[in-house]
Scaffold this motif. Sequence first.
Motif, PDB file in Angstrom:
ATOM      1  N   LEU A 113      12.790   6.254  -7.398  1.00  0.00           N
ATOM      2  CA  LEU A 113      12.038   6.815  -6.421  1.00  0.00           C
ATOM      3  C   LEU A 113      11.610   5.501  -5.393  1.00  0.00           C
ATOM      4  N   LEU A 114      11.726   4.296  -5.968  1.00  0.00           N
ATOM      5  CA  LEU A 114      11.615   3.189  -5.145  1.00  0.00           C
ATOM      6  C   LEU A 114      12.888   2.944  -4.249  1.00  0.00           C
ATOM      7  N   THR A 115      14.076   3.061  -4.649  1.00  0.00           N
ATOM      8  CA  THR A 115      15.256   3.020  -4.034  1.00  0.00           C
ATOM      9  C   THR A 115      15.228   3.961  -2.826  1.00  0.00           C
ATOM     10  N   ASP A 116      14.891   5.418  -3.038  1.00  0.00           N
ATOM     11  CA  ASP A 116      14.803   6.257  -2.021  1.00  0.00           C
ATOM     12  C   ASP A 116      13.956   5.907  -1.113  1.00  0.00           C
ATOM     13  N   LYS A 117      12.693   5.226  -1.241  1.00  0.00           N
ATOM     14  CA  LYS A 117      11.617   4.785  -0.460  1.00  0.00           C
ATOM     15  C   LYS A 117      12.321   3.784   0.477  1.00  0.00           C
ATOM     16  N   LYS A 126      13.187   4.089 -14.996  1.00  0.00           N
ATOM     17  CA  LYS A 126      14.529   4.458 -14.412  1.00  0.00           C
ATOM     18  C   LYS A 126      14.017   5.417 -13.214  1.00  0.00           C
ATOM     19  N   ALA A 127      13.040   6.090 -13.622  1.00  0.00           N
ATOM     20  CA  ALA A 127      12.739   7.241 -12.440  1.00  0.00           C
ATOM     21  C   ALA A 127      11.820   6.476 -11.562  1.00  0.00           C
ATOM     22  N   ASP A 128      11.016   5.514 -11.793  1.00  0.00           N
ATOM     23  CA  ASP A 128      10.228   4.685 -10.717  1.00  0.00           C
ATOM     24  C   ASP A 128      11.181   3.589  -9.955  1.00  0.00           C
ATOM     25  N   GLU A 129      12.207   3.279 -10.521  1.00  0.00           N
ATOM     26  CA  GLU A 129      13.204   2.614  -9.570  1.00  0.00           C
ATOM     27  C   GLU A 129      14.103   3.523  -8.727  1.00  0.00           C
ATOM     28  N   ARG A 147      12.782  -8.197  -4.607  1.00  0.00           N
ATOM     29  CA  ARG A 147      11.952  -9.003  -5.861  1.00  0.00           C
ATOM     30  C   ARG A 147      10.795  -8.445  -6.050  1.00  0.00           C
ATOM     31  N   LEU A 148      10.217  -8.104  -6.912  1.00  0.00           N
ATOM     32  CA  LEU A 148       9.035  -7.477  -7.488  1.00  0.00           C
ATOM     33  C   LEU A 148       8.104  -8.154  -8.405  1.00  0.00           C
ATOM     34  N   VAL A 149       6.857  -7.866  -8.255  1.00  0.00           N
ATOM     35  CA  VAL A 149       5.895  -8.134  -9.236  1.00  0.00           C
ATOM     36  C   VAL A 149       5.405  -6.895  -9.394  1.00  0.00           C
ATOM     37  N   THR A 150       5.310  -6.351 -10.729  1.00  0.00           N
ATOM     38  CA  THR A 150       4.463  -4.946 -10.958  1.00  0.00           C
ATOM     39  C   THR A 150       3.500  -5.143 -11.974  1.00  0.00           C
ATOM     40  N   ALA A 210       0.820  -1.284   0.038  1.00  0.00           N
ATOM     41  CA  ALA A 210       0.085  -0.014   0.038  1.00  0.00           C
ATOM     42  C   ALA A 210       0.785   1.415   0.043  1.00  0.00           C
ATOM     43  N   ILE A 211       2.055   1.122   0.414  1.00  0.00           N
ATOM     44  CA  ILE A 211       2.834   2.391   0.672  1.00  0.00           C
ATOM     45  C   ILE A 211       3.333   2.688  -0.780  1.00  0.00           C
ATOM     46  N   PHE A 212       3.427   1.895  -1.345  1.00  0.00           N
ATOM     47  CA  PHE A 212       4.182   2.019  -2.888  1.00  0.00           C
ATOM     48  C   PHE A 212       2.793   2.344  -4.044  1.00  0.00           C
ATOM     49  N   ASN A 213       1.808   1.837  -3.624  1.00  0.00           N
ATOM     50  CA  ASN A 213       0.806   1.849  -4.680  1.00  0.00           C
ATOM     51  C   ASN A 213       0.269   3.414  -5.154  1.00  0.00           C
ATOM     52  N   SER A 214       0.485   4.216  -4.215  1.00  0.00           N
ATOM     53  CA  SER A 214       0.079   5.591  -4.471  1.00  0.00           C
ATOM     54  C   SER A 214       0.890   6.063  -5.540  1.00  0.00           C
ATOM     55  N   GLU A 215       2.254   5.708  -5.707  1.00  0.00           N
ATOM     56  CA  GLU A 215       3.074   6.115  -6.600  1.00  0.00           C
ATOM     57  C   GLU A 215       3.496   5.129  -7.754  1.00  0.00           C
ATOM     58  N   LEU A 216       3.725   3.829  -7.247  1.00  0.00           N
ATOM     59  CA  LEU A 216       4.603   2.976  -8.095  1.00  0.00           C
ATOM     60  C   LEU A 216       3.450   1.613  -8.461  1.00  0.00           C
ATOM     61  N   PRO A 217       3.443   1.052  -9.548  1.00  0.00           N
ATOM     62  CA  PRO A 217       2.592   0.014  -9.737  1.00  0.00           C
ATOM     63  C   PRO A 217       3.177  -1.517  -9.337  1.00  0.00           C
ATOM     64  N   ILE A 218       3.189  -1.607  -7.789  1.00  0.00           N
ATOM     65  CA  ILE A 218       3.835  -2.565  -7.316  1.00  0.00           C
ATOM     66  C   ILE A 218       2.945  -3.541  -6.667  1.00  0.00           C
ATOM     67  N   LEU A 219       2.658  -4.588  -7.134  1.00  0.00           N
ATOM     68  CA  LEU A 219       1.739  -5.782  -6.689  1.00  0.00           C
ATOM     69  C   LEU A 219       2.355  -6.667  -5.682  1.00  0.00           C
ATOM     70  N   GLN A 220       3.553  -6.723  -5.690  1.00  0.00           N
ATOM     71  CA  GLN A 220       4.071  -7.720  -4.717  1.00  0.00           C
ATOM     72  C   GLN A 220       5.649  -7.616  -4.603  1.00  0.00           C
TER      73      GLN A 220
END
Length: 90
Positions: free
Chosen positions: A51-55, A46-49, A37-40, A13-23
């Motif tokens: 942002l995810l790295t920062d989080k 690259k910008a998404d990655e 490990r990601l399911v998206t 849920a933390i990621f879903n507002s900004e990133l399309p991460i399912l698992q």
Amino acid sequence: PDGSRHWAPLTVAIFNSELPILQFQLIQHSFEDVEVRLVTQKKLTKADEELLTDKLLIALAHPFKLNFVYFDYKLPLPASGKFEDYICKI
């Protein structure tokens, strides 16, 4: 790296507002390396990655080297059948 335990307060849920991460699943392989490990829903840019790295680095409270690994539909389950969000292999 100092041996203390730290539980990162992460949920999809933390990621879903900004990133399309399912698992997701984090696997610590060494004191400095974490496999992410990601399911998206769609391929991350690259910008998404970035942002995810920062989080993740904020939540993990350490500048780990992150290695992203993508899966198509579902993350694999171990022999026990119980999914774990965080795995330490040190």
